[in-house]
Design an enzyme around this catalytic site. Structure first.
Site: not given
Length: 255
Positions: A7, A34, A146, A148, A217, A246-247
């Site tokens: 991501n 994303e 991802d 989530n 993930d 952030d991933h």
DNA sequence: ATGGCTACTCCTAGTAGA
């Protein structure tokens, strides 16, 4: 054969890091989520120079998935076939190097019980239907992205704090399990048993420095591919680079 | 932490992410 998921939190903002990472890791395939840009704005030329062809399902500002590959792609399916063109860009399926590959960006869900939470659970049920209708568990299938959702307590830095909160609620975990029951194995757990391994850390409050993260993930595979999986790891180093997503990327190697 | 960051947009404030 090296397949990765990441991501990137905007392909345009992250392009220098993505190029740097491709040069370092040289994956055969990278699934991104994303990307946050429409297909006409996607940096095709830069990735072509790095040696990758792209298939895209983009959207302005939000969502967006892409698969970039050194090998050719066929039989592409963008999103859920019954959806119209204005639907959220969250899944992309294709055949690459003899593998049926599905790249997903599962909805975040915002908060337990919200409208977006219901949308997330419904989206996950539809993903299972997509697999039922388009994939064969006895052949080589790889689902990554991802998700989530953190599957288990060992995938969450503080399970008590996260108990029944978004990304770790009972209904989300059950929906995740239902997708897994199609016939998947979590490749990361073929090699690593202990907790404390995460793929996402909050930008705020020194989340990464303090290792306050979640493992959301994943790279999941059908039985024929599970046998060929030699290594799967989270490339945590990338999260410490300048201007990171952030991933962190998750990478799986197959024989 | 009811939000500490980051990235987005008909951009300088509001929305979304996880």
């Amino acid at each position: 054969m090296k397949i990765a998921t990441w991501n990137v939190n905007s392909i345009i903002a992250r392009l220098p890091l993505v190029i740097r990472w491709l040069e370092k890791e040289q994956p055969d395939v990278l699934c991104m989520q994303e990307t946050k840009c429409s297909d006409d704005k996607f940096p095709l030329l830069e990735l072509k120079s790095a040696g990758y062809d792209c298939i895209l399902f983009g959207q302005q500002s939000y969502n967006g998935v892409a698969i970039i590959s050194q090998a050719g792609c066929a039989n592409e399916i963008r999103g859920f076939p019954e959806d119209d063109a204005a639907s959220q860009a969250r899944s992309l399926m294709a055949d690459i190097a003899g593998i049926r590959l599905i790249n997903v960006y599962v909805p975040n869900g915002q908060s337990v019980g919200s409208e977006k939470y219901q949308f997330k659970l419904q989206w996950m049920r539809r993903l299972r239907q997509l697999l039922d209708q388009n994939c064969d568990p006895t052949s080589a299938v790889l689902l990554c992205g991802d998700f989530n959702v953190a599957p288990e307590e060992r995938d969450v830095h503080d399970p008590r704090l996260w108990q029944n909160r978004i990304l770790f609620s009972d209904a989300e975990r059950a929906a995740l399990q239902h997708i897994k029951d199609w016939g998947f194995t979590d490749t990361f757990r073929l090699h690593t048993e202990e907790g404390g391994h995460y793929s996402w850390w909050d930008y705020r409050a020194g989340g990464f420095r303090r290792n306050l993260g979640l493992r959301i993930d994943h790279i999941w595979v059908s039985a024929p591919l599970a046998k060929r999986n030699r290594k799967t790891w989270i490339d945590k180093e990338t999260r410490a680079w300048e201007r990171p997503s952030d991933h962190a990327p998750v990478v799986a190697e197959f024989e």
